[in-house]
Design a protein around this motif. Structure first.
Motif, PDB file in Angstrom:
ATOM      1  N   LYS A  46      15.530  11.330  48.418  1.00 42.68           N
ATOM      2  CA  LYS A  46      15.927  10.251  49.320  1.00 42.68           C
ATOM      3  C   LYS A  46      15.150  10.303  50.635  1.00 42.68           C
ATOM      4  CE  LYS A  46      20.640   9.760  47.550  1.00 42.68           C
ATOM      5  NZ  LYS A  46      22.092   9.903  47.850  1.00 42.68           N
ATOM      6  N   ALA A  47      14.758  11.499  51.050  1.00 45.96           N
ATOM      7  CA  ALA A  47      14.008  11.653  52.306  1.00 45.96           C
ATOM      8  C   ALA A  47      12.515  11.393  52.121  1.00 45.96           C
ATOM      9  CB  ALA A  47      14.210  13.057  52.861  1.00 45.96           C
ATOM     10  N   HIS A  48      12.093  11.117  50.879  1.00 45.43           N
ATOM     11  CA  HIS A  48      10.668  10.902  50.587  1.00 45.43           C
ATOM     12  C   HIS A  48       9.828  12.072  51.127  1.00 45.43           C
ATOM     13  CE1 HIS A  48      11.294   6.740  49.211  1.00 45.43           C
ATOM     14  NE2 HIS A  48      12.204   6.688  50.164  1.00 45.43           N
ATOM     15  N   TYR A  49      10.344  13.263  50.862  1.00 46.25           N
ATOM     16  CA  TYR A  49       9.676  14.478  51.316  1.00 46.25           C
ATOM     17  C   TYR A  49       8.406  14.709  50.501  1.00 46.25           C
ATOM     18  CZ  TYR A  49       8.721  19.516  51.243  1.00 46.25           C
ATOM     19  OH  TYR A  49       8.104  20.739  51.266  1.00 46.25           O
ATOM     20  N   SER A  50       7.316  15.091  51.181  1.00 44.26           N
ATOM     21  CA  SER A  50       6.057  15.395  50.502  1.00 44.26           C
ATOM     22  C   SER A  50       5.266  16.391  51.340  1.00 44.26           C
ATOM     23  CB  SER A  50       5.242  14.112  50.298  1.00 44.26           C
ATOM     24  OG  SER A  50       4.113  14.364  49.484  1.00 44.26           O
ATOM     25  N   VAL A  51       4.296  17.042  50.706  1.00 46.02           N
ATOM     26  CA  VAL A  51       3.493  18.068  51.380  1.00 46.02           C
ATOM     27  C   VAL A  51       2.017  17.830  51.092  1.00 46.02           C
ATOM     28  CG1 VAL A  51       3.739  19.655  49.411  1.00 46.02           C
ATOM     29  CG2 VAL A  51       3.151  20.558  51.680  1.00 46.02           C
ATOM     30  N   ALA A  52       1.177  18.190  52.056  1.00 49.75           N
ATOM     31  CA  ALA A  52      -0.266  17.988  51.899  1.00 49.75           C
ATOM     32  C   ALA A  52      -0.859  18.932  50.862  1.00 49.75           C
ATOM     33  CB  ALA A  52      -0.962  18.174  53.240  1.00 49.75           C
ATOM     34  N   ASN A  64      -0.829  23.399  57.280  1.00 51.21           N
ATOM     35  CA  ASN A  64      -0.291  22.575  56.201  1.00 51.21           C
ATOM     36  C   ASN A  64       0.672  21.548  56.797  1.00 51.21           C
ATOM     37  OD1 ASN A  64       0.080  21.649  53.628  1.00 51.21           O
ATOM     38  ND2 ASN A  64       0.877  23.570  52.806  1.00 51.21           N
ATOM     39  N   VAL A  65       0.759  20.378  56.182  1.00 53.69           N
ATOM     40  CA  VAL A  65       1.557  19.291  56.756  1.00 53.69           C
ATOM     41  C   VAL A  65       2.583  18.808  55.744  1.00 53.69           C
ATOM     42  CG1 VAL A  65       1.498  16.967  57.758  1.00 53.69           C
ATOM     43  CG2 VAL A  65      -0.352  18.581  58.246  1.00 53.69           C
ATOM     44  N   ILE A  66       3.824  18.635  56.215  1.00 49.95           N
ATOM     45  CA  ILE A  66       4.872  18.015  55.415  1.00 49.95           C
ATOM     46  C   ILE A  66       5.321  16.737  56.117  1.00 49.95           C
ATOM     47  CG2 ILE A  66       5.666  20.207  54.455  1.00 49.95           C
ATOM     48  CD1 ILE A  66       8.023  20.107  56.407  1.00 49.95           C
ATOM     49  N   SER A  67       5.904  15.841  55.340  1.00 46.56           N
ATOM     50  CA  SER A  67       6.387  14.587  55.923  1.00 46.56           C
ATOM     51  C   SER A  67       7.660  14.157  55.211  1.00 46.56           C
ATOM     52  CB  SER A  67       5.309  13.509  55.797  1.00 46.56           C
ATOM     53  OG  SER A  67       5.756  12.284  56.351  1.00 46.56           O
ATOM     54  N   PHE A  68       8.561  13.523  55.959  1.00 50.51           N
ATOM     55  CA  PHE A  68       9.818  13.043  55.380  1.00 50.51           C
ATOM     56  C   PHE A  68      10.472  12.041  56.330  1.00 50.51           C
ATOM     57  CE2 PHE A  68      10.413  17.097  57.541  1.00 50.51           C
ATOM     58  CZ  PHE A  68      11.407  16.822  58.460  1.00 50.51           C
ATOM     59  N   ILE A  69      11.482  11.373  55.829  1.00 51.03           N
ATOM     60  CA  ILE A  69      12.258  10.412  56.623  1.00 51.03           C
ATOM     61  C   ILE A  69      13.591  11.058  56.982  1.00 51.03           C
ATOM     62  CG2 ILE A  69      13.442   8.180  56.555  1.00 51.03           C
ATOM     63  CD1 ILE A  69      11.225   7.243  54.622  1.00 51.03           C
ATOM     64  N   THR A  70      14.013  10.893  58.222  1.00 53.71           N
ATOM     65  CA  THR A  70      15.279  11.491  58.669  1.00 53.71           C
ATOM     66  C   THR A  70      15.913  10.663  59.779  1.00 53.71           C
ATOM     67  OG1 THR A  70      16.301  13.533  59.488  1.00 53.71           O
ATOM     68  CG2 THR A  70      14.135  12.965  60.381  1.00 53.71           C
ATOM     69  N   ASP A  71      17.217  10.816  59.912  1.00 50.90           N
ATOM     70  CA  ASP A  71      17.947  10.214  61.040  1.00 50.90           C
ATOM     71  C   ASP A  71      18.071  11.188  62.200  1.00 50.90           C
ATOM     72  OD1 ASP A  71      18.584   7.656  60.086  1.00 50.90           O
ATOM     73  OD2 ASP A  71      20.205   8.456  58.849  1.00 50.90           O
ATOM     74  N   GLU A  72      17.856  12.469  61.915  1.00 50.83           N
ATOM     75  CA  GLU A  72      18.129  13.509  62.896  1.00 50.83           C
ATOM     76  C   GLU A  72      16.951  13.728  63.849  1.00 50.83           C
ATOM     77  OE1 GLU A  72      21.132  14.965  63.049  1.00 50.83           O
ATOM     78  OE2 GLU A  72      21.697  13.622  61.410  1.00 50.83           O
ATOM     79  N   GLU A  73      17.272  14.214  65.041  1.00 44.64           N
ATOM     80  CA  GLU A  73      16.234  14.615  65.988  1.00 44.64           C
ATOM     81  C   GLU A  73      15.629  15.952  65.532  1.00 44.64           C
ATOM     82  OE1 GLU A  73      14.909  13.092  68.596  1.00 44.64           O
ATOM     83  OE2 GLU A  73      16.174  11.329  68.251  1.00 44.64           O
ATOM     84  N   ALA A  93       4.545  15.067  64.671  1.00 43.27           N
ATOM     85  CA  ALA A  93       4.020  13.741  64.981  1.00 43.27           C
ATOM     86  C   ALA A  93       4.939  12.684  64.385  1.00 43.27           C
ATOM     87  CB  ALA A  93       2.612  13.577  64.433  1.00 43.27           C
ATOM     88  N   ARG A  94       5.125  11.596  65.116  1.00 42.76           N
ATOM     89  CA  ARG A  94       5.790  10.416  64.566  1.00 42.76           C
ATOM     90  C   ARG A  94       4.732   9.643  63.797  1.00 42.76           C
ATOM     91  NH1 ARG A  94      10.568   8.898  67.389  1.00 42.76           N
ATOM     92  NH2 ARG A  94      10.620   7.081  66.008  1.00 42.76           N
ATOM     93  N   VAL A  95       5.038   9.275  62.575  1.00 38.72           N
ATOM     94  CA  VAL A  95       4.045   8.612  61.723  1.00 38.72           C
ATOM     95  C   VAL A  95       4.643   7.336  61.137  1.00 38.72           C
ATOM     96  CG1 VAL A  95       2.820  10.750  61.167  1.00 38.72           C
ATOM     97  CG2 VAL A  95       4.752  10.025  59.741  1.00 38.72           C
ATOM     98  N   PRO A  96       3.799   6.395  60.707  1.00 38.41           N
ATOM     99  CA  PRO A  96       4.304   5.163  60.092  1.00 38.41           C
ATOM    100  C   PRO A  96       5.030   5.452  58.773  1.00 38.41           C
ATOM    101  CG  PRO A  96       1.972   4.972  60.673  1.00 38.41           C
ATOM    102  CD  PRO A  96       2.332   6.404  60.827  1.00 38.41           C
ATOM    103  N   TYR A  97       5.915   4.532  58.364  1.00 36.10           N
ATOM    104  CA  TYR A  97       6.606   4.707  57.084  1.00 36.10           C
ATOM    105  C   TYR A  97       5.625   4.763  55.922  1.00 36.10           C
ATOM    106  CZ  TYR A  97      11.309   4.150  58.949  1.00 36.10           C
ATOM    107  OH  TYR A  97      12.487   4.348  59.621  1.00 36.10           O
ATOM    108  N   SER A  98       4.471   4.141  56.091  1.00 39.44           N
ATOM    109  CA  SER A  98       3.470   4.099  55.025  1.00 39.44           C
ATOM    110  C   SER A  98       2.597   5.355  54.969  1.00 39.44           C
ATOM    111  CB  SER A  98       2.569   2.876  55.211  1.00 39.44           C
ATOM    112  OG  SER A  98       1.915   2.937  56.482  1.00 39.44           O
ATOM    113  N   PHE A  99       2.830   6.308  55.866  1.00 37.05           N
ATOM    114  CA  PHE A  99       2.016   7.520  55.956  1.00 37.05           C
ATOM    115  C   PHE A  99       2.031   8.290  54.640  1.00 37.05           C
ATOM    116  CE2 PHE A  99       1.882  12.142  57.028  1.00 37.05           C
ATOM    117  CZ  PHE A  99       0.580  12.200  57.510  1.00 37.05           C
ATOM    118  N   LYS A 100       0.829   8.649  54.152  1.00 41.00           N
ATOM    119  CA  LYS A 100       0.676   9.401  52.904  1.00 41.00           C
ATOM    120  C   LYS A 100       0.142  10.791  53.236  1.00 41.00           C
ATOM    121  CE  LYS A 100       1.721   5.786  50.392  1.00 41.00           C
ATOM    122  NZ  LYS A 100       3.034   5.711  49.700  1.00 41.00           N
ATOM    123  N   VAL A 101       1.024  11.778  53.247  1.00 38.02           N
ATOM    124  CA  VAL A 101       0.648  13.121  53.687  1.00 38.02           C
ATOM    125  C   VAL A 101      -0.369  13.775  52.759  1.00 38.02           C
ATOM    126  CG1 VAL A 101       2.487  14.381  52.484  1.00 38.02           C
ATOM    127  CG2 VAL A 101       1.614  15.247  54.655  1.00 38.02           C
TER     128      VAL A 101
END
Length: 288
Positions: A46-52, A64-73, A93-101
């Motif tokens: 659900k968080a669309h978690y992914s890793v480089a 190494n870079v990971i990316s995900f969607i969250t409501d939390e600070e 970093a804040r990244v666009p929703y379309s960001f592909k890690v």
């Protein structure tokens, strides 16, 4: 909801690789444990978690870079306080929703190789530098991979070799790499340096034909490999020097322990070898 990217540094020595695995200590397993504990990620899907990059057992990273969607600070210091000493979040970093890690502009690997002090011949750095330039550009790297790939073509944009205090430092930059590709490139270059392969052999290995059964390249040791940088177009990370310093402090303690072991081992070798025995290893060919 927002998408974030976090840059992760870790010392791979005590991990069974990056990717989570049941019954093994992994970098991803430790990260997700803390993320779930703090409510940052409840469900990776659900968080669309992914890793480089899913680094292998023993491989290190400073970027190494990971990316995900969250409501939390995201509070880096709080998260780092819960993470083990050998993993730290070092940038965000804040990244666009379309960001592909998984699709950075460049990845940079650094490989650290001490020159063999027990080898009977000096290493030929000039031959290695000649060979390393052959990797620049787009080539078929089938013979430098651990497995068959649908598309073995990769582009190397930059390579460098420095010799500092009897230590070889390889830097290899590209957009993407095959499994074990960097470690096999380094191993091939070391064979050139010790005259076990020629520069022509490297050129032949880069041709689109299967040679792995004729020239057997084992990957260089995982402990020397560092995923040292990843760059994305129009993404700027906010670095945390405090987190980097914490990881460096852990490494200093590990370094002193390992240095004591290394020096002790050297003295043991001196005690065990006979008076007339040269302190060298055997020159082994790898063809055939």
């Amino acid at each position: 909801m927002r998408r974030v990217a976090l840059k992760i540094a870790y010392i791979g020595s005590k991990f069974h690789g990056y990717q989570r695995q049941p019954d093994y200590r992994t970098v991803e397993g430790e990260l997700l444990k803390v993320f779930k504990e703090t409510g940052i990620i409840e469900d990776t899907w659900k968080a669309h978690y992914s890793v480089a990059g899913r680094t292998d057992k023993g491989v290190h990273s400073t970027a190494n870079v990971i990316s995900f969607i969250t409501d939390e600070e995201i509070y880096i210091n709080k998260l780092n306080g819960l993470l083990p000493d050998d993993i730290k979040i070092v940038a965000e970093a804040r990244v666009p929703y379309s960001f592909k890690v998984r699709f950075p502009q460049t990845r940079t690997y650094t490989y650290i190789q001490p020159i063999d002090p027990f080898y009977g011949e000096s290493i030929d750095i000039d031959a290695m530098r000649e060979a390393i330039n052959l990797f620049i550009g787009e080539h078929n790297f089938r013979n430098f991979s651990k497995r068959n790939e649908k598309n073995p073509n990769r582009e190397i944009t930059h390579v460098d070799l420095k010799c500092v205090d009897d230590v070889l430092v390889f830097t290899i930059e590209g957009k993407s790499f095959l499994w074990n590709m960097v470690r096999k490139m380094v191993k091939a270059l070391l064979h050139v340096g010790y005259h076990e392969l020629t520069v022509d052999d490297i050129e032949e290995l880069l041709q689109p034909k299967e040679l792995r059964q004729y020239i057997r390249l084992q990957p260089a040791a995982a402990c020397g490999l560092i995923l040292s940088d990843i760059n994305y177009k129009n993404i700027k990370f906010k670095e945390s020097q405090y987190a980097k310093d914490k990881l460096a402090g852990y490494l200093k303690e590990e370094y002193l322990t390992n240095r004591q072991k290394m020096i002790t081992d050297k003295h043991l070798i001196e005690i065990l070898k006979s008076d007339n025995e040269p302190l060298t290893t055997t020159n082994k060919k790898i063809k055939g």
